[in-house]
Design a protein around this motif. Structure first.
Motif, short mmCIF file in Angstrom:
data_model
loop_
_atom_site.label_atom_id
_atom_site.label_comp_id
_atom_site.label_asym_id
_atom_site.label_seq_id
_atom_site.Cartn_x
_atom_site.Cartn_y
_atom_site.Cartn_z
N GLN A 1 7.97 8.70 11.75
CA GLN A 1 8.82 9.48 10.84
C GLN A 1 8.36 9.30 9.40
N GLN A 2 8.37 10.38 8.66
CA GLN A 2 8.04 10.32 7.25
C GLN A 2 9.14 11.04 6.48
N ALA A 3 9.37 10.58 5.24
CA ALA A 3 10.46 11.19 4.47
C ALA A 3 10.18 12.68 4.25
N ASP A 4 8.90 12.98 4.01
CA ASP A 4 8.53 14.37 3.84
C ASP A 4 8.01 14.89 5.18
N ARG B 1 8.56 -3.55 -5.34
CA ARG B 1 9.25 -2.55 -6.14
C ARG B 1 8.24 -1.56 -6.74
N ASP B 2 8.58 -0.29 -6.70
CA ASP B 2 7.67 0.66 -7.35
C ASP B 2 8.44 1.65 -8.22
N THR B 3 7.69 2.37 -9.05
CA THR B 3 8.31 3.37 -9.92
C THR B 3 7.86 4.76 -9.47
N LEU C 1 15.70 6.93 8.26
CA LEU C 1 14.66 7.58 9.05
C LEU C 1 13.29 6.93 8.91
N VAL C 2 12.99 6.43 7.71
CA VAL C 2 11.60 6.00 7.44
C VAL C 2 11.20 4.78 8.27
N PHE C 3 12.18 4.07 8.84
CA PHE C 3 11.84 2.91 9.68
C PHE C 3 11.59 3.31 11.13
N GLY D 1 -1.05 9.51 6.34
CA GLY D 1 -0.38 8.37 6.97
C GLY D 1 0.13 8.73 8.34
N THR D 2 0.55 7.70 9.06
CA THR D 2 0.92 7.89 10.46
C THR D 2 2.43 7.81 10.68
N GLY D 3 3.14 7.21 9.72
CA GLY D 3 4.57 7.01 9.92
C GLY D 3 4.87 5.83 10.83
N LEU D 4 3.86 4.98 11.06
CA LEU D 4 4.09 3.84 11.96
C LEU D 4 4.28 2.52 11.20
N GLY D 5 3.72 2.48 9.98
CA GLY D 5 3.68 1.21 9.24
C GLY D 5 5.04 0.53 9.09
N LEU D 6 6.04 1.31 8.66
CA LEU D 6 7.35 0.68 8.41
C LEU D 6 8.05 0.26 9.68
N SER D 7 7.86 1.02 10.77
CA SER D 7 8.55 0.60 12.00
C SER D 7 7.90 -0.69 12.52
N SER E 1 0.83 -1.21 0.00
CA SER E 1 0.00 0.00 0.00
C SER E 1 0.86 1.26 0.00
N ASN E 2 2.02 1.21 0.64
CA ASN E 2 2.94 2.35 0.53
C ASN E 2 3.37 2.53 -0.92
N ALA E 3 3.78 1.43 -1.57
CA ALA E 3 4.25 1.51 -2.95
C ALA E 3 3.18 2.15 -3.83
N ILE E 4 1.93 1.76 -3.62
CA ILE E 4 0.83 2.31 -4.44
C ILE E 4 0.63 3.80 -4.11
N LYS E 5 0.68 4.09 -2.81
CA LYS E 5 0.45 5.48 -2.38
C LYS E 5 1.47 6.45 -2.99
N PHE E 6 2.73 6.00 -3.06
CA PHE E 6 3.79 6.91 -3.51
C PHE E 6 4.13 6.76 -4.99
P1 ADP Z 1 3.14 6.20 6.47
O1 ADP Z 1 3.09 5.58 5.10
O2 ADP Z 1 1.91 6.00 7.27
O3 ADP Z 1 3.61 7.61 6.47
P2 ADP Z 1 5.32 4.33 6.94
O4 ADP Z 1 6.06 4.02 8.19
O5 ADP Z 1 4.68 3.20 6.22
O6 ADP Z 1 4.26 5.43 7.32
O7 ADP Z 1 6.31 5.07 5.96
C1 ADP Z 1 7.12 6.12 6.45
C2 ADP Z 1 7.55 7.03 5.34
O8 ADP Z 1 8.44 6.36 4.45
C3 ADP Z 1 6.44 7.53 4.45
O9 ADP Z 1 5.74 8.61 5.02
C4 ADP Z 1 7.20 7.94 3.19
O10 ADP Z 1 7.81 9.20 3.39
C5 ADP Z 1 8.30 6.88 3.13
N1 ADP Z 1 7.94 5.76 2.23
C6 ADP Z 1 7.52 4.53 2.59
N2 ADP Z 1 7.32 3.75 1.51
C7 ADP Z 1 7.63 4.48 0.45
C8 ADP Z 1 7.64 4.25 -0.97
N3 ADP Z 1 7.28 3.07 -1.49
N4 ADP Z 1 8.04 5.27 -1.78
C9 ADP Z 1 8.39 6.46 -1.26
N5 ADP Z 1 8.41 6.74 0.05
C10 ADP Z 1 8.03 5.78 0.90
#
Ligand code: ADP
Length: 275
Positions: free
Chosen positions: A211-214, A192-194, A205-207, A223-229, A162-167
């Motif tokens: 935390q979010q990259a932006d 993998r995404d494009t 940071l994203v883990f 999003g919450t920034g919790l999914g990846l951790s 769902s992250n891959a699709i979102k971004f």
């Molecule tokens: P969320 O998606 O709820 O913000 P995650 O912990 O899943 O939280 O992801 C943290 C951050 O990592 C995202 O906010 C985004 O900045 C970055 N990220 C994660 N997956 C991708 C991706 N496939 N492409 C680009 N950025 C991503």
């Protein structure tokens, strides 16, 4: 040359410092435990009323559409989508506190990888089609049975996909399954995404939780920034790991690698206070 007296004084000082450190570390363990228990209880207390809100707002709009104005129908939809988002956040906080307390229950069973990929294909084909991006599953077609916690593996993969699709706004999202050899047989699932990619300095940071990259206040993506951790911790509980390769404006690849035969024994020791 130090006198015996000076040496004795130093050793008393060191001992005092050790006692102090010990006390601080016990305090820290205790407050971490209180925090985890508080979060677990809170999450539970929040879920119950929220479930009623969701159920009742759904009943309201489903059975009543002819008696409701367009605006009222719209409001009911907002209640539902906000409530669903909140429920997701509560579940994520509950998961994190369970992991932190060493209380995440896992059930290792034999499962077919094809069942998992088929399920994911069904789940995500609609939304990718709507977004105009391709969703591909690549594997070598050989049947593969692995022993792991199905629900948690699916949770990780759903989160990555769902992250891959979102971004990603154009191109594709691919899930590739590969077996890797070595002493311990492993299986990897690469998502993998494009899409927009993640700058190198933001990748570690994203883990981290929340935390979010932006990080800007006017974020484009929700999003919450919790999914990846959570996903990274879950992968560890399955005795595996998640790695990331990404290039800004080109795309990202998150790979979760776990043993073909995982076991409960591998579950991390709970913290001493959680036993
Ligand atoms: P969320 O998606 O709820 O913000 P995650 O912990 O899943 O939280 O992801 C943290 C951050 O990592 C995202 O906010 C985004 O900045 C970055 N990220 C994660 N997956 C991708 C991706 N496939 N492409 C680009 N950025 C991503």
């Amino acid at each position: 040359q130090q006198t015996n007296e000076e040496l004795a004084e130093r050793s008393t000082l060191l001992e005092e410092r050790n006692v102090e450190i010990q006390r601080k570390s016990e305090d820290l363990e205790l407050s971490t435990r209180y925090k985890s228990e508080f979060l677990a209880n809170m999450s539970h207390e929040l879920r119950t009323p929220l479930n009623s809100i969701l159920l009742l707002s759904r009943l309201l709009s489903e059975n009543n559409e002819e008696n409701m104005s367009g605006e009222q129908i719209e409001f009911a939809k907002v209640i539902q989508s906000s409530g669903t988002g909140l429920l997701g956040l509560i579940d994520e906080i509950l998961d994190l506190s369970k992991i932190e307390a060493g209380k995440m229950d896992l059930e290792f069973i034999e499962i077919s990888v094809k069942d998992i990929t088929d399920g994911l294909k069904n789940l995500f084909s609609e939304i990718t089609k709507e977004k105009g991006i391709a969703f591909k599953i690549v594997d070598d077609n050989a049947p593969l049975v692995i022993k792991t916690d199905k629900m948690r593996l699916e949770q990780i993969l759903k989160n990555l996909i769902s992250n891959a699709i979102k971004f990603t706004s154009e191109g594709s999202v691919t899930l590739e399954v590969k077996k890797s050899g070595g002493e311990e047989k492993m299986v990897s699932f690469a998502v993998r995404d494009t899409g927009i990619g993640i700058p190198l300095d933001k990748q570690p940071l994203v883990f981290e939780a929340f935390q979010q990259a932006d990080g800007s206040t006017k974020r484009k993506y929700g999003g919450t920034g919790l999914g990846l951790s959570i996903s990274r911790e879950l992968a560890k509980l399955l005795r595996g790991e998640i790695t990331l390769k990404s290039k800004e404006n080109e795309g990202s690849e998150f790979t979760v690698t776990i043993p073909v035969i995982g076991s409960e024994l591998a579950v991390a020791e709970p913290a001493p206070w959680a036993k």
